[in-house]
Write an enzyme that holds these catalytic residues in place. Structure first.
Site, PDB file in Angstrom:
ATOM      1  CG  HIS A   1       0.317   9.243  -6.864  1.00  0.00           C
ATOM      2  ND1 HIS A   1      -0.786   9.614  -6.120  1.00  0.00           N
ATOM      3  CD2 HIS A   1       0.186   9.919  -8.029  1.00  0.00           C
ATOM      4  CE1 HIS A   1      -1.545  10.448  -6.804  1.00  0.00           C
ATOM      5  NE2 HIS A   1      -0.968  10.647  -7.969  1.00  0.00           N
TER       6      HIS A   1
ATOM      7  CG  HIS B   1      -1.705   1.247   1.412  1.00  0.00           C
ATOM      8  ND1 HIS B   1      -3.012   1.363   1.011  1.00  0.00           N
ATOM      9  CD2 HIS B   1      -1.380   2.468   1.945  1.00  0.00           C
ATOM     10  CE1 HIS B   1      -3.458   2.581   1.274  1.00  0.00           C
ATOM     11  NE2 HIS B   1      -2.481   3.268   1.852  1.00  0.00           N
ATOM     12  CD  GLU B   2       1.718   3.781   3.679  1.00  0.00           C
ATOM     13  OE1 GLU B   2       2.039   4.838   3.086  1.00  0.00           O
ATOM     14  OE2 GLU B   2       0.664   3.668   4.347  1.00  0.00           O
TER      15      GLU B   2
ATOM     16  CG  HIS C   1       0.565   6.564  -0.538  1.00  0.00           C
ATOM     17  ND1 HIS C   1      -0.481   7.312  -1.039  1.00  0.00           N
ATOM     18  CD2 HIS C   1       0.091   5.947   0.582  1.00  0.00           C
ATOM     19  CE1 HIS C   1      -1.546   7.152  -0.252  1.00  0.00           C
ATOM     20  NE2 HIS C   1      -1.225   6.318   0.719  1.00  0.00           N
TER      21      HIS C   1
END
Length: 675
Positions: free
Chosen positions: A472, A465-466, A469
């Site tokens: 992105h 998940h991290e 980020h």
């Protein structure tokens, strides 16, 4: 001595020169940064020439570079490697930074120039990104109070400075109380159910606190704790849960209850000053949701089904223990694993030996990104990060072109705040020629030297998940600093990270990294299939605990300036009951006094963002499945049309450009078993 913040870093990718930065550099850099930035703003605002994009927006975007450099490094340090010095300086700087921001956004001459450009933007011959820049500045300045009269602006400045001080104090109290409430275990037999690595981590944590021969269970940010699923000693489970839930509410210097009341009252009063009925209305007005009513409609649509599913799950747990005791919050995770085993013949703890941290990183997270996006990773041991445990990796495209640097900080420590997060150290933009450096922080207990770091199922999911980020931030390619990386609407920012979670159990990815740390044997296929078959198992609990927190956040921020709340526990209990989620065995993921997201983490009236973004995420996962899955063509489309645009266009427009239509909610309902 030259202050390293006064000039751009000479290191590769502009990596801050951490080896040269000392505590005494921060305050002088902040002071010069304030002075220089205000001088630059004054030169723009007081320019006698009519406003143009070139004499207003361009210098505005270029301004404040010293302040940007020092603030980025300092707040990374204060969250991941804090000290008495950083704690004290942050409390001093918080109101000063709020005042500085107000000096810019409340500057009437600057606002007049931005407004003039906004009103004539269609006639300026600008490219779409430049038009959007004018629109975003005008919207944000207006929402921030730029159009208020002088008396109202003065009151607004007072509110902002008070809130900056209060939210900073909330975070410091929470870190201190979290450390104080770590559970000390005297006898290793009380840790029955934990594996060798977990016991080693508890012994190491105790040793670092000077508690030789004992074991220390440090608390995580959410109410629940990973060890609750394994510990067979019910009394120890209760001690952990009780400690977790008492953070910030025990009285004394670290009590957060009055801070919660003060923060929510001030936010409500500020919202009224800005022309909004509530803080939630103020916040959502400039997000994709637009209104708190839209948020409420979605959350309350999901709550009844989640509560029903949780009660059904609870009945299964109670049947397991019969009349021996009534299932409590500290029993849920432990009994859930037993029921999961009985129903699906699977225990996620069986996966832990296959999740050795280094293999998960290189052969899982990195490998998936290479397959989908073509990027490669090389550790740069020659580059120094902000802490000895933080590692630096260089990221390059398939053609060898540089993408940026990725900093990876895995382990928990007393100086690191709870949770997991990504933040940038350098944000790409072509206007200033900046490259990109991003950081991922997690809080995995560190075992003793020589012992392997084995991750839990949830910790692996958190890492994927991290890293979403991080991707992105690494992939965004924009012209203006304002649109760099993850600078998108709050209720959109979780979308790319949630999408990246899909690769954790993707067959090709899992086969590449999930191998037993001792034997090297791959994770048995039948274990994986059992986990997938049980994917909606316990989703009633998981959805309920999340929705309770999201709705609690909304409740606190839908009070008006005329409402007077005096008792935090009473308000929280009443609000949770009104949602139909008041089940003592299913506590909220974050109770008010340790709800860092909403009272110190920038998610105020925005914790709904996770499930709001999950609608887009679940629909995107369906798109990948429909279009062949792990193909470079699919990754390139997602990178170019969504990740790569950063914040340079309306996020829902970017989603439509990628997906070909608006998102549909059905994939989310299917995923969570909420049909």
């Amino acid at each position: 001595m030259t202050n390293p913040f006064f000039e751009p870093s000479p290191l590769p990718y502009g990596l801050p020169p951490f080896a040269d930065i000392r505590d005494e550099h921060y305050r002088p850099a902040f002071d010069r940064g304030f002075e220089e930035h205000l001088a630059e703003i004054a030169a723009i605002a007081e320019n006698p020439e009519p406003a143009t994009f070139e004499n207003t927006m361009i210098p505005l975007e270029k301004s404040g570079q010293i302040l940007e450099r020092v603030a980025t490094v300092f707040f990374n340090k204060s969250s991941s490697d804090s000290s008495d010095f950083t704690n004290e300086l942050e409390e001093v700087m918080a109101p000063l930074l709020a005042a500085h921001a107000d000096a810019i956004t409340l500057n009437p001459r600057l606002y007049a120039r931005i407004t003039a450009l906004f009103e004539t933007r269609a006639e300026l011959g600008l490219d779409p990104e430049s038009v959007y820049l004018v629109e975003r500045y005008h919207a944000e300045f207006t929402q921030a109070g730029a159009g208020l009269d002088d008396a109202a602006k003065e009151r607004l400045r007072e509110y902002n400075q008070q809130l900056a001080a209060l939210t900073t104090r909330f975070e410091k109290n929470l870190l201190a109380d979290t450390n104080d409430l770590a559970v000390v275990i005297d006898d290793v037999e009380e840790l029955a159910g934990l594996d060798e690595g977990e016991i080693s981590a508890a012994a190491e944590a105790a040793r670092e606190r000077g508690l030789e021969g004992k074991y220390l269970i440090t608390l995580v940010l959410p109410t629940g704790h990973p060890y609750l699923a394994s510990l067979s000693n019910r009394a120890v489970r209760e001690r952990i849960m009780t400690a977790s839930r008492s953070r910030g509410s025990r009285g004394g210097e670290h009590d957060n209850r009055q801070l919660v009341l003060d923060i929510t009252r001030l936010r409500a009063e500020r919202a009224r000053l800005l022309g909004f009925a509530t803080h939630a209305a103020l916040i959502t007005s400039d997000e994709t949701a637009k209104t708190p009513e839209a948020v409420d409609e979605m959350l309350r649509r999901l709550a009844p089904a989640a509560a029903r599913n949780a009660h059904a799950e609870q009945a299964d747990l109670q049947a397991l223990v019969g009349d021996e005791y009534s299932v409590a919050a500290w029993d849920w995770a432990f009994l859930t694993e037993k029921v999961r085993k009985a129903k699906y013949d699977v225990d996620t703890a069986e996966m832990r030996p296959y999740f050795e941290a280094e293999r998960v990183l290189h052969d899982g997270v990195f490998w998936a990104a290479t397959q989908v996006y073509g990027i490669t990773f090389t550790e740069r041991t020659d580059l120094v990060a902000y802490h000895p445990e933080a590692r630096v990796f260089e990221v390059r495209d398939s053609d060898g072109e540089p993408v940026g640097l990725y900093v990876y900080d895995l382990y928990t420590r007393d100086s690191k705040r709870g949770g997991a997060w990504m933040n940038p150290l350098i944000s790409q933009n072509s206007l200033l020629g900046h490259p990109v450096v991003v950081v991922n922080n997690l809080n995995v207990p560190k075992p003793a030297a020589g012992s392997p770091t084995l991750l839990s199922y949830d910790e692996v999911n958190t890492l994927f998940h991290e890293f979403g980020h991080a991707l992105h931030g690494l992939f965004a390619r924009v012209t203006y600093p304002k649109f760099a990386g993850t600078n998108v609407f709050r209720d959109f920012v979780e979308f790319p990270s949630q999408v990246n979670e899909m690769w954790m159990l993707w067959p090709e990815v899992l086969a590449n990294y999930a191998r037993h740390h001792l034997t090297g044997e791959p994770m048995p296929a039948e274990l994986v299939e059992k986990v997938k078959a049980s994917s909606t198992f316990n989703e009633g609990f998981a959805t309920s605990e999340y929705l309770t927190a999201a709705l609690l956040d909304q409740a606190w921020h839908r009070i008006t300036a005329d409402d007077r709340v005096t008792d935090v526990a009473e308000f929280e209990a009443s609000a949770i009951a009104s949602f139909g989620l008041d089940n003592p065995a299913v506590p909220t993921r974050y109770s008010s006094t340790y709800f860092a997201h909403t009272f110190s983490g920038g998610y105020d009236a925005g914790y709904y963002s996770y499930i709001w973004s999950e609608v887009l995420d679940a629909d995107t996962v369906e798109w990948f499945k429909e279009n062949g899955g792990m193909l470079r063509a699919n990754g390139d489309r997602f990178r170019q049309r969504l990740l790569g645009v950063g914040g340079s266009k309306d996020p829902l427009e970017a989603f439509r450009d990628f997906r070909g239509r608006d998102a549909e909610i059905q994939p989310l309902l299917d995923r969570r078993g909420l049909n």
